[in-house]
Design an enzyme around this catalytic site. Structure first.
Site, PDB file in Angstrom:
ATOM      1  N   LYS A 195       0.863  -1.201   0.000  1.00 53.35           N
ATOM      2  CA  LYS A 195       0.000   0.000   0.000  1.00 53.35           C
ATOM      3  C   LYS A 195       0.895   1.247   0.000  1.00 53.35           C
ATOM      4  CE  LYS A 195      -1.537   1.534   4.122  1.00 53.35           C
ATOM      5  NZ  LYS A 195      -1.162   2.899   4.465  1.00 53.35           N
ATOM      6  N   ASN A 196       1.940   1.228   0.815  1.00 51.61           N
ATOM      7  CA  ASN A 196       2.763   2.431   0.990  1.00 51.61           C
ATOM      8  C   ASN A 196       3.758   2.645  -0.135  1.00 51.61           C
ATOM      9  OD1 ASN A 196       1.324   2.967   3.229  1.00 51.61           O
ATOM     10  ND2 ASN A 196       2.903   2.390   4.700  1.00 51.61           N
TER      11      ASN A 196
ATOM     12  N   ARG B 200      -4.284  10.825   4.985  1.00 55.12           N
ATOM     13  CA  ARG B 200      -3.223  11.820   5.051  1.00 55.12           C
ATOM     14  C   ARG B 200      -2.299  11.726   3.845  1.00 55.12           C
ATOM     15  NH1 ARG B 200       1.695  12.206   6.191  1.00 55.12           N
ATOM     16  NH2 ARG B 200       2.500  14.049   7.239  1.00 55.12           N
TER      17      ARG B 200
ATOM     18  N   CYS C  68      -4.560  12.711  13.160  1.00 56.29           N
ATOM     19  CA  CYS C  68      -5.176  11.388  12.984  1.00 56.29           C
ATOM     20  C   CYS C  68      -4.905  10.655  14.297  1.00 56.29           C
ATOM     21  CB  CYS C  68      -4.581  10.674  11.784  1.00 56.29           C
ATOM     22  SG  CYS C  68      -3.053   9.857  12.121  1.00 56.29           S
TER      23      CYS C  68
ATOM     24  N   ARG D 133       0.848  14.638  12.849  1.00 55.19           N
ATOM     25  CA  ARG D 133       1.219  14.329  11.460  1.00 55.19           C
ATOM     26  C   ARG D 133       1.166  15.560  10.544  1.00 55.19           C
ATOM     27  NH1 ARG D 133      -0.935   8.711   9.654  1.00 55.19           N
ATOM     28  NH2 ARG D 133       1.005   8.807   8.450  1.00 55.19           N
TER      29      ARG D 133
ATOM     30  N   ASP E  94       5.328   0.619  11.933  1.00 54.94           N
ATOM     31  CA  ASP E  94       4.067   0.003  11.476  1.00 54.94           C
ATOM     32  C   ASP E  94       3.930  -1.438  11.945  1.00 54.94           C
ATOM     33  OD1 ASP E  94       3.812   1.685   8.239  1.00 54.94           O
ATOM     34  OD2 ASP E  94       3.535   2.347  10.297  1.00 54.94           O
TER      35      ASP E  94
ATOM     36  N   ARG F   6      -8.336  -0.449   5.311  1.00 50.52           N
ATOM     37  CA  ARG F   6      -7.541   0.612   4.678  1.00 50.52           C
ATOM     38  C   ARG F   6      -6.239   0.041   4.124  1.00 50.52           C
ATOM     39  NH1 ARG F   6      -6.964   6.156   7.801  1.00 50.52           N
ATOM     40  NH2 ARG F   6      -5.719   6.388   5.934  1.00 50.52           N
TER      41      ARG F   6
END
Ligand code: EPZ
Length: 418
Positions: free
Chosen positions: A22-23, A92, A116, A121, A306, A398
């Site tokens: 995802k990132n 974000r 968040c 952030r 993470d 997500r």
């Protein structure tokens, strides 16, 4: 509100295949804005954040075509160089369009992300980089605007502290700037390297990605490209920890073992029987005796923030006291309270969480708060005695592609309920 209902106590046995990152997919999608030619991305994970970014790109002016795990993005014209509040407040990472829009359209108007669950952030370093590249940045009504009518100018820019999407934003702005840009104190995450690989395929001149100094020679135009997104190291790491917690025999395929950074050594130190089968496969075997080991999150190649919540869940099942220190975000222990409701013994002290293991967990009703915290609740539920119901699992959706199918496929008793 979707819920997960999980019966604990079953070891995970079998094979799980890793999805695309995802990132890495998020900046790659934003990078497609830098050219009017087709960009084809493979192995884009089907998760909520990706759909949000795709919606944002369509609003900006991209055409999106999906077939299976290939997504083609064509942005012939930037219609609206904006990222509106209703999208940014849900994700974000929308700030990743700042650099590409400033570079391609000479203008970007992005809603400030707002806080968040895991912290304030801010994007002040993204903006400082754009200013250094010659953009005029102003802020009003909750939006930030970056304007560079004559294009961006190469510069030397040093980040105050390491920022992953900050590095990605400035890298994407610099590739079309006039002249050379040197980015110092850059993030070294694999996702930054993956973005640089895509940009090079598009004609960008970049070297040093993966180190803390990235050099960019600006070019006047970028062309289309095809790129396969790297594997999601956080998803893979989450499943490996699940295998260790349930004392299962779990193989994770399609991953990149060196992208786990310090996690591998930490897992071995904690007594997990983890072995690399080949260059894309890692296996957890049963019979390890989990022992408490302190951990501090660091930027890559340190232990990824993470994976901190997932590691905390693991430490509740390890013998002894472990101290977990979170150095990246100021409020990333939201999972601790919920784990305590399941019987975990955790004391929070600022940036540190002290975990006393091994504590037997019992199923309970818990609430997901942010993406990785919710993943740690799933892991705890897999070993808890009885039934756990996790509410607000849209947080998990997500960033994890079909997590309940993948876990059920290796024996977990998990189902989604209304
Ligand atoms: C990326 O977020 C990831 N998201 C995050 O993953 C990850 O936790 C984080 O990097 C750290 O590894 C994506 O890549 C889309 P940072 P990012 O900028 O770039 C502060 C997940 O679970 N900071 O590296 O937003 C910031 O507040 C998500 O998939 C500033 O102060 O993180 C934080 O304390 C969660 N000013 C620290 O730096 C800025 O301008 C590092 O944040 C930028 C950041």
């Amino acid at each position: 509100m979707d819920k997960f209902v999980i019966q604990g106590g079953t070891p995970l046995n079998g094979t799980i295949h890793t999805s695309g990152s995802k990132n890495s997919a998020l900046p790659a999608l934003a990078a497609a804005l830098l050219t009017d030619e087709p960009v084809v991305l493979e192995r884009i994970p089907k998760v909520r954040d990706i759909r949000t970014m795709q919606r944002l790109l369509v609003d900006i002016g991209s055409r999106m075509e999906e077939d299976g795990e290939r997504t083609t993005i064509v942005t012939e014209k930037i219609v609206s160089p904006e990222a509106p509040y209703e999208l940014v407040k849900t994700m974000r990472a929308s700030s990743l369009v700042l650099g590409p829009l400033a570079a391609r359209a000479g203008r970007a108007r992005v809603s400030l992300p707002g806080g968040c669950a895991i912290g304030a952030r801010p994007i002040d370093m993204h903006l400082a980089g754009l200013v250094k590249l010659g953009a005029r940045v102003s802020q009003e009504h909750g939006y930030v605007e970056a304007v560079a009518p004559d294009g961006l100018k190469g510069t030397r820019f040093t980040f105050d502290r390491i920022t992953v999407t900050g590095t990605e934003d400035i890298l994407m702005a610099a590739v079309l700037a006039h002249g050379e840009t040197v980015i110092e104190n850059a993030a070294r995450e694999p996702e930054v390297v993956d973005l640089a690989s895509l940009l090079r395929k598009m004609g960008a001149k970049i070297e040093g990605d993966g180190t803390s100094v990235i050099r960019v020679q600006g070019v006047t135009k970028l062309h289309g490209a095809t790129h396969r997104i790297i594997a999601d190291r956080i998803e893979a790491g989450t499943f490996l920890i699940a295998g260790a917690m349930t004392d299962g025999d779990l193989t994770v395929t399609g991953c990149v073992p060196e992208h786990f950074g310090a996690m591998t050594a930490k897992m071995l130190e904690a007594g997990v029987r983890m072995t690399q089968v080949d260059d894309t496969t890692v296996r957890i075997q049963p019979g390890g005796t989990l022992k408490a080991v302190d951990m501090t999150t660091q930027e890559y190649p340190g232990f990824a923030t993470d994976l901190q919540a997932q590691y905390m869940a693991l430490m509740t099942q390890a013998d002894g006291i472990s101290i977990i220190t979170e150095t990246i975000f100021e409020n990333r222990f939201m999972h601790a309270q919920e784990l305590m409701r399941m019987g975990a013994k955790i004391r929070l002290d600022g940036r540190q969480a002290i975990v006393a293991g091994r504590s037997p967990l019992s199923g309970a009703g818990v609430i997901a708060s942010d993406l990785r915290a919710s993943a740690s609740l799933v892991l705890a539920a897999l070993v808890a005695k009885g039934e756990t119901v996790i509410d607000r699992v849209y947080h998990i959706d997500r960033g994890y592609e079909s997590i309940e199918e993948k876990l059920a496929g290796v024996g977990a008793k998990i189902r989604r309920a209304e």
